[in-house]
Scaffold this active site. Structure first.
Site, PDB file in Angstrom:
ATOM      1  N   ASP C 175       0.985  -1.237   0.384  1.00 39.02           N
ATOM      2  CA  ASP C 175      -0.093  -0.507   0.004  1.00 39.02           C
ATOM      3  C   ASP C 175       0.892   1.501   0.376  1.00 39.02           C
ATOM      4  O   ASP C 175       1.679   1.604   0.872  1.00 39.02           O
ATOM      5  CB  ASP C 175      -1.364   0.581   0.774  1.00 39.02           C
ATOM      6  CG  ASP C 175      -2.078   1.173   1.358  1.00 39.02           C
ATOM      7  OD1 ASP C 175      -3.232   0.735   0.855  1.00 39.02           O
ATOM      8  OD2 ASP C 175      -1.989   1.855   1.370  1.00 39.02           O
ATOM      9  N   ILE C 176       0.877   2.421  -1.519  1.00 48.32           N
ATOM     10  CA  ILE C 176       1.247   3.160  -1.128  1.00 48.32           C
ATOM     11  C   ILE C 176       1.308   4.195   0.680  1.00 48.32           C
ATOM     12  O   ILE C 176      -0.087   4.085   0.855  1.00 48.32           O
ATOM     13  CB  ILE C 176       1.283   4.631  -1.877  1.00 48.32           C
ATOM     14  CG1 ILE C 176       1.123   3.399  -3.225  1.00 48.32           C
ATOM     15  CG2 ILE C 176       2.001   5.363  -2.142  1.00 48.32           C
ATOM     16  CD1 ILE C 176       0.222   3.918  -4.273  1.00 48.32           C
ATOM     17  N   GLU C 218      -5.586   2.318  -3.829  1.00 45.93           N
ATOM     18  CA  GLU C 218      -4.043   2.213  -3.449  1.00 45.93           C
ATOM     19  C   GLU C 218      -3.057   0.935  -2.979  1.00 45.93           C
ATOM     20  O   GLU C 218      -2.186   1.183  -2.954  1.00 45.93           O
ATOM     21  CB  GLU C 218      -2.830   3.694  -3.289  1.00 45.93           C
ATOM     22  CG  GLU C 218      -3.071   3.952  -1.332  1.00 45.93           C
ATOM     23  CD  GLU C 218      -4.092   4.503  -1.254  1.00 45.93           C
ATOM     24  OE1 GLU C 218      -5.664   4.294  -2.307  1.00 45.93           O
ATOM     25  OE2 GLU C 218      -4.511   4.911   0.374  1.00 45.93           O
TER      26      GLU C 218
END
Lengths: 126, 217, 299
Positions: C175-176, C218
């Site tokens: 996950d960003i 994301e």
């Protein structure tokens, strides 16, 4: 002369079909048995000239019945009539001493040819 | 081997004729199968039972309950004799059959990523198609009928309760179930074949049985 | 008169006798094979098509002759029986014409089987269309990597197989970090740009056998077949380092992001594919809590 015929098959229809394939004017006497055990007993009491034997039957199979009959009478003429036409089944019954194998559904010509051949064999033995 | 109830759809004589024809048909099938797939096949004497279609899933379940998982090949056949053939294989049969038939990997290619599963499916389908064709074809032949078939459908390695609950049978009142179990001498493969026909076929069947036995009267 | 159908129909028809000699070869077969009927008629079928002299095809023929059944050769499994060129120039997806074929018996007036027929249907267009649909269906529109649906089906396939045959495989969820901030500061178009940059960087690291998918906004998920925790951890660490070092130039501005990762592995006690995702997710959130830009393995 061939006179007494024993038909060993658990299916009454199969016995009827076999009888219907035989000529009516030869004076054959028919005897019927409904499984291998019944077949052996009838064989010993009747002493037929030819025995027609099915293979898959309840109580005692055709294989066992052939073995049993051959023990008592090594000259017995047993014609196996079966739906199982795989080579393995055929060689097994011939090894047990069966005279020949006919396939179901029976054809009149085949049956007559078989009886004639049996007649020759019988004469030679006598 | 004959068990008939349900208001005598076949007379006892018709039942006996059908049984004898089945014996002959399956004997020939086994012999020819040995030639086609190069292995000895043991087919048991077929067992005939007439029942309501609604009882059928339960009946089949009862016979396959020893198998944890099953694979089913299903095919419709139609001539004047028509119905549904269900071939139920025990778990692991697909893999045994692959080994037995020695499918080369080059024979099959696919988009899907799992070649073993595809091969298993394909093999079950092929053997199923041949076994069903042999049994139904020989039976039809003896009764002077010619049947054609739909492409086989296959369900691979499912729990038997799942696999069977998905089956939907025509609710047409009666089914003639012809059951045989088979096994291959080379390899650990066994299963059942159920042929399910419905009312449409019964009228024709009675007539065909009469014509068959007439040859012997 | 009806004989004309044989040549008029848009389907290939081959008729073989019991010795596998060609008895009939319709116009369609002539056109696509470049072999005229008179050239092939009477000759052995396997001389012209030796690749069909394989056990499955020979068994099928024997079975049609002995039992009168039908045998089917689906496009999905076989692609084609006869190696013919495709007729469509628009699609280079297939080298050969995709065919759906079947064979069945031909009987004489006594119902005896004398010949078998094979029919050949050109299904190239359908197959191409189907494949295109399949591809659209499994890709994420923005990033071009796999979508969540595809990953979930792969995951359950992989899971079932491992339950049957044993072995190991891993999942990496990533996950960003602070992605919302990127969107808020630079706008959503920039956010999309970053999503593409991250996914293509990670995609450049994975092996051919791995599956990388966009799992949600994301969040990405990577399935690593035949890979246990130690190797999966190394892979995840490489993802993390690669993104940490990556500088993305958006409209003249250099943007840097980091990712947090969670790793799970198929092992005893994990009862479903969903549980594997859950384990990786839990690890991912621990990585977030423990300061982000970090890899955490399931316990």
């Amino acid at each position: 002369m061939i006179k007494k015929l024993l038909i060993v098959d658990d299916s009454p229809i199969a016995r009827k079909m076999l009888k219907s394939c035989l000529p009516k004017d030869q004076g054959f006497e028919f005897y019927e048995a409904c499984d291998g055990k019944d077949g052996v007993e009838k064989y010993l009491s009747i002493r037929p000239d030819i025995t027609f034997m099915d293979l898959t039957m309840p109580v005692m199979t055709g294989y066992e019945a052939i073995e049993e009959i051959m023990k008592h009478d090594k000259n017995a003429l047993i014609i196996v009539v079966t739906a199982d036409v795989q080579m393995k089944a055929i060689t097994t019954v011939l090894d047990l001493g069966a005279y020949m194998v006919l396939r179901k559904p029976l054809k009149k010509e085949d049956l007559l040819a078989a009886i004639m051949k049996a007649q020759d064999t019988l004469q030679k033995v006598q | 081997m004959m068990e008939i109830h349900e208001n005598q759809i076949l007379t006892s004589e018709e039942g006996e004729i059908l049984q004898e024809i089945m014996n002959i048909a399956f004997g020939k099938s086994a012999a020819d199968l040995a030639d086609v797939i190069d292995t000895h096949v043991v087919l048991s004497i077929p067992f005939i039972k007439i029942m309501q279609v609604t009882e059928l899933p339960m009946y089949i379940r009862e016979h396959v309950k020893d198998y944890k998982k099953i694979s089913i090949v299903e095919q419709n056949f139609w001539g004047r004799f028509k119905g549904d053939a269900l071939l139920v294989f025990s778990s692991g049969s697909g893999k045994e059959l692959i080994a037995m038939l020695q499918h080369g990997p080059g024979e099959i290619s696919s988009f899907e990523s799992d070649p073993i599963d595809i091969l298993e499916r394909e093999t079950l389908m092929e053997v199923g198609n041949i076994l069903i064709g042999a049994c139904v074809g020989k039976l039809a032949e003896l009764l002077k009928d010619v049947v054609t078939y739909t492409p086989p459908m296959v369900v691979v390695e499912r729990y038997y309760t799942d696999a069977l609950s998905e089956r939907q049978f025509d609710v047409d009142k009666t089914a003639i179930v012809l059951k045989t179990d088979f096994s291959f001498t080379e390899g650990n493969v066994s299963g059942f074949l159920f042929l399910v026909t419905n009312n449409d076929s019964i009228k024709w069947l009675k007539e065909a049985l009469r014509i068959f036995i007439e040859q012997y009267e | 008169m009806f004989q004309q159908i044989f040549d008029a129909i848009n389907i290939g028809i081959v008729i073989l006798d019991k010795d596998m000699k060609v008895h009939g070869w319709n116009r369609w077969m002539e056109v696509h094979s470049g072999i005229a009927e008179h050239e092939i008629k009477g000759s052995s079928f396997f001389n012209t098509f030796p690749h069909l002299n394989n056990p499955k095809f020979v068994r099928s023929c024997k079975s049609v002759f002995s039992f009168g059944n039908f045998c089917f050769f689906s496009q999905k499994l076989h692609h084609h029986l006869f190696p013919f060129k495709t007729t469509s120039y628009a699609d280079f997806r297939f080298e050969f014409m995709q065919q759906s074929c079947a064979m069945g018996p031909l009987r004489d007036e006594n119902n005896e089987i004398k010949y078998l027929f094979i029919y050949v249907q050109d299904v190239t267009e359908v197959a191409a269309y189907e494949q295109k649909l399949l591809e659209i269906n499994m890709r994420d529109g923005l990033t071009g990597i796999y979508n969540r649906r595809f990953l979930e089906s792969k995951l359950s396939e992989e899971f079932n197989r491992h339950q049957r045959y044993g072995g190991v495989f891993s999942l990496v969820m990533l996950d960003i970090d602070f992605f919302k901030k990127v969107n808020d500061t630079h706008g959503h178009q920039c956010g999309d740009f970053i999503l593409k940059a991250v996914s293509s960087r990670v995609a450049s690291i994975i092996r051919n056998v791995d599956y990388l998918a966009r799992y949600g906004g994301e969040e990405f998920c990577c399935l690593l077949p035949e890979t246990g925790i130690p190797a999966a951890l190394t892979v995840a660490e490489r993802f993390r380092a690669a993104i940490e070092q990556q500088e993305t130039n958006y409209d003249g501005e250099i943007i840097k992001v980091t990712i947090s990762l969670g790793v799970s592995e198929f092992r005893k006690g994990i009862e479903s594919a969903e549980m594997m995702v859950k384990k990786a997710d839990e690890a991912l959130y621990r990585a977030k809590r423990e300061g982000r830009n970090k890899v955490v393995v399931m316990d």
